[in-house]
Structures are given as structure tokens and as C-alpha cells.
Motif scaffolding. Structure first.
Motif, PDB file in Angstrom:
ATOM      1  N   ASP A  97      48.119  63.626   4.839  1.00 20.67           N
ATOM      2  CA  ASP A  97      47.808  63.454   3.417  1.00 20.67           C
ATOM      3  C   ASP A  97      46.300  63.490   3.181  1.00 20.67           C
ATOM      4  OD1 ASP A  97      48.447  62.779   0.625  1.00 20.67           O
ATOM      5  OD2 ASP A  97      47.631  60.789   1.117  1.00 20.67           O
ATOM      6  N   LEU A  98      45.541  62.799   4.024  1.00 23.58           N
ATOM      7  CA  LEU A  98      44.089  62.763   3.853  1.00 23.58           C
ATOM      8  C   LEU A  98      43.450  64.118   4.149  1.00 23.58           C
ATOM      9  CD1 LEU A  98      43.301  59.234   5.322  1.00 23.58           C
ATOM     10  CD2 LEU A  98      43.477  59.904   2.911  1.00 23.58           C
ATOM     11  N   ARG A 122      51.578  60.744   8.965  1.00 23.02           N
ATOM     12  CA  ARG A 122      51.754  61.100   7.555  1.00 23.02           C
ATOM     13  C   ARG A 122      50.462  60.849   6.772  1.00 23.02           C
ATOM     14  NH1 ARG A 122      55.477  57.357   5.272  1.00 23.02           N
ATOM     15  NH2 ARG A 122      53.641  56.242   4.599  1.00 23.02           N
ATOM     16  N   THR A 123      49.834  59.688   7.005  1.00 19.62           N
ATOM     17  CA  THR A 123      48.583  59.360   6.315  1.00 19.62           C
ATOM     18  C   THR A 123      47.499  60.362   6.667  1.00 19.62           C
ATOM     19  OG1 THR A 123      49.177  57.020   6.278  1.00 19.62           O
ATOM     20  CG2 THR A 123      46.852  57.551   5.960  1.00 19.62           C
ATOM     21  N   TYR A 124      47.404  60.704   7.940  1.00 16.26           N
ATOM     22  CA  TYR A 124      46.430  61.701   8.394  1.00 16.26           C
ATOM     23  C   TYR A 124      46.637  63.025   7.655  1.00 16.26           C
ATOM     24  CZ  TYR A 124      44.235  65.135  11.460  1.00 16.26           C
ATOM     25  OH  TYR A 124      43.492  66.174  11.955  1.00 16.26           O
ATOM     26  N   ASP A 180      52.468  54.748   8.825  1.00 14.42           N
ATOM     27  CA  ASP A 180      52.722  56.050   9.455  1.00 14.42           C
ATOM     28  C   ASP A 180      51.404  56.806   9.578  1.00 14.42           C
ATOM     29  OD1 ASP A 180      53.388  58.729  10.076  1.00 14.42           O
ATOM     30  OD2 ASP A 180      55.286  58.596   8.989  1.00 14.42           O
ATOM     31  N   ALA A 181      50.771  56.712  10.733  1.00 12.43           N
ATOM     32  CA  ALA A 181      49.457  57.314  10.941  1.00 12.43           C
ATOM     33  C   ALA A 181      49.487  58.827  10.768  1.00 12.43           C
ATOM     34  CB  ALA A 181      48.919  56.948  12.324  1.00 12.43           C
ATOM     35  N   GLN A 225      47.972  52.656  12.878  1.00 11.22           N
ATOM     36  CA  GLN A 225      49.367  52.229  12.828  1.00 11.22           C
ATOM     37  C   GLN A 225      49.555  51.352  14.060  1.00 11.22           C
ATOM     38  OE1 GLN A 225      52.211  55.484  12.734  1.00 11.22           O
ATOM     39  NE2 GLN A 225      53.806  54.210  13.624  1.00 11.22           N
ATOM     40  N   LEU A 229      41.914  57.760  -1.064  1.00 14.28           N
ATOM     41  CA  LEU A 229      42.513  56.772  -0.173  1.00 14.28           C
ATOM     42  C   LEU A 229      43.638  55.972  -0.831  1.00 14.28           C
ATOM     43  CD1 LEU A 229      39.522  55.275   1.866  1.00 14.28           C
ATOM     44  CD2 LEU A 229      40.895  57.325   2.308  1.00 14.28           C
ATOM     45  N   THR A 248      48.159  51.469   8.359  1.00 21.69           N
ATOM     46  CA  THR A 248      49.163  52.266   7.674  1.00 21.69           C
ATOM     47  C   THR A 248      50.474  52.137   8.433  1.00 21.69           C
ATOM     48  OG1 THR A 248      49.722  54.506   6.897  1.00 21.69           O
ATOM     49  CG2 THR A 248      48.517  54.352   8.976  1.00 21.69           C
ATOM     50  N   VAL A 301      41.741  54.236  10.689  1.00 17.13           N
ATOM     51  CA  VAL A 301      43.056  54.031  10.106  1.00 17.13           C
ATOM     52  C   VAL A 301      44.038  53.921  11.254  1.00 17.13           C
ATOM     53  CG1 VAL A 301      44.822  54.958   8.564  1.00 17.13           C
ATOM     54  CG2 VAL A 301      42.390  55.374   8.071  1.00 17.13           C
TER      55      VAL A 301
END
Length: 134
Positions: free
Chosen positions: A97-98, A93-95, A90-91, A132, A25, A88, A130
Motif C-alpha cells: 500500500d505504501l 499488505r502495508t508495504y 500485515d507488513a 508486524q 500513512l 501493523t 513498520v
């Protein structure tokens, strides 16, 4: 009262929790101290010293041994996870990445009246949203 400074979730293994919360995270360790009767382990968003998450193993001093065992059993069954809410910029992008890091995703990014959010779960059943926000 003027601030919430600390939240807590139960974890079964604090080293595994560090791998997830820091390694996947991107949070940072705030405090990792052996108090003798327990390991005080907190993480936070980098640069945010005002709020921490206590990654606590069920046990003393908060719980007697029998209650701690019941909590561990409920965690293992997925029946006692806590909730955390994070934001976050940018949801999507974060999604992505995770997902690439192998995080357990419970639902994909979805447009909602307040923004875009999605759900993940830590290795112990704690649920994390998470978002945005608009």
C-alpha cells in the motif's frame, strides 16, 4: 511516570507533513492549533487518543533563530531525522500500500526474530520502522 503520550519529529513544512502522515500513512489529526508563536500540530493512529506525534517546525519557542536554521540545514541534508516505530497487522499488505502511494522505502519487509519489519522515510528524512510483531 505511567505513560508516554507524545513524541516529536521535526518537519520543514507542516502541510506537507500532514499530506504524508495523514494522506499516505493513514494517521489522523489530533490537534491543529495556532498558538501564535507556533502551530501545534499533532497526529495519531485513529482511535488511539493516548499517543500523539508532534510535527514541529524548527523554531521558537524551543529553538532560537540561529539554531533553528542549523536544524533545518541538517534536516535538508538528511543528517538529523528522528525515528518512529509503528506496528501493523500485515507488513506485506502495508508495504504494498505504501509503495503504491509513492512512499520512500528504505528496505523491504524482512523476517526477523521479533516479526516482519521494513523501513520508510518521510519527506524530511525522519526514519520510520513498520513492524508486524509475533
Amino acid at each position: 511516570m505511567n505513560a508516554i503520550t507524545r513524541s516529536q519529529v521535526y518537519v520543514l513544512d507542516q502541510d506537507e507533513a500532514l499530506d504524508f502522515y495523514v494522506g499516505k500513512l493513514g494517521l489522523e489529526v489530533s490537534t491543529d492549533q495556532d498558538l501564535g508563536f507556533m502551530r501545534w500540530l499533532t497526529v495519531r493512529v485513529p482511535g488511539d487518543p493516548g499517543r500523539e506525534i508532534l510535527l514541529e517546525k524548527p523554531g521558537p519557542p524551543a529553538l532560537d533563530p540561529a539554531t533553528a536554521e542549523q536544524v533545518r540545514e541538517l534536516l535538508t541534508k538528511g543528517a538529523l531525522g528522528g525515528y518512529l516505530f509503528m506496528t501493523t497487522d500485515d507488513a506485506h499488505r502495508t508495504y504494498a500500500d505504501l509503495v503504491a502511494k509513492g512512499v520512500d522505502v528504505t528496505d523491504e519487509p524482512t523476517d526477523r526474530p521479533y516479526g516482519i519489519d521494513f523501513g520508510i522515510r518521510d519527506p524530511f528524512g525522519n526514519r520510520i520502522r513498520v513492524g508486524q510483531m509475533h
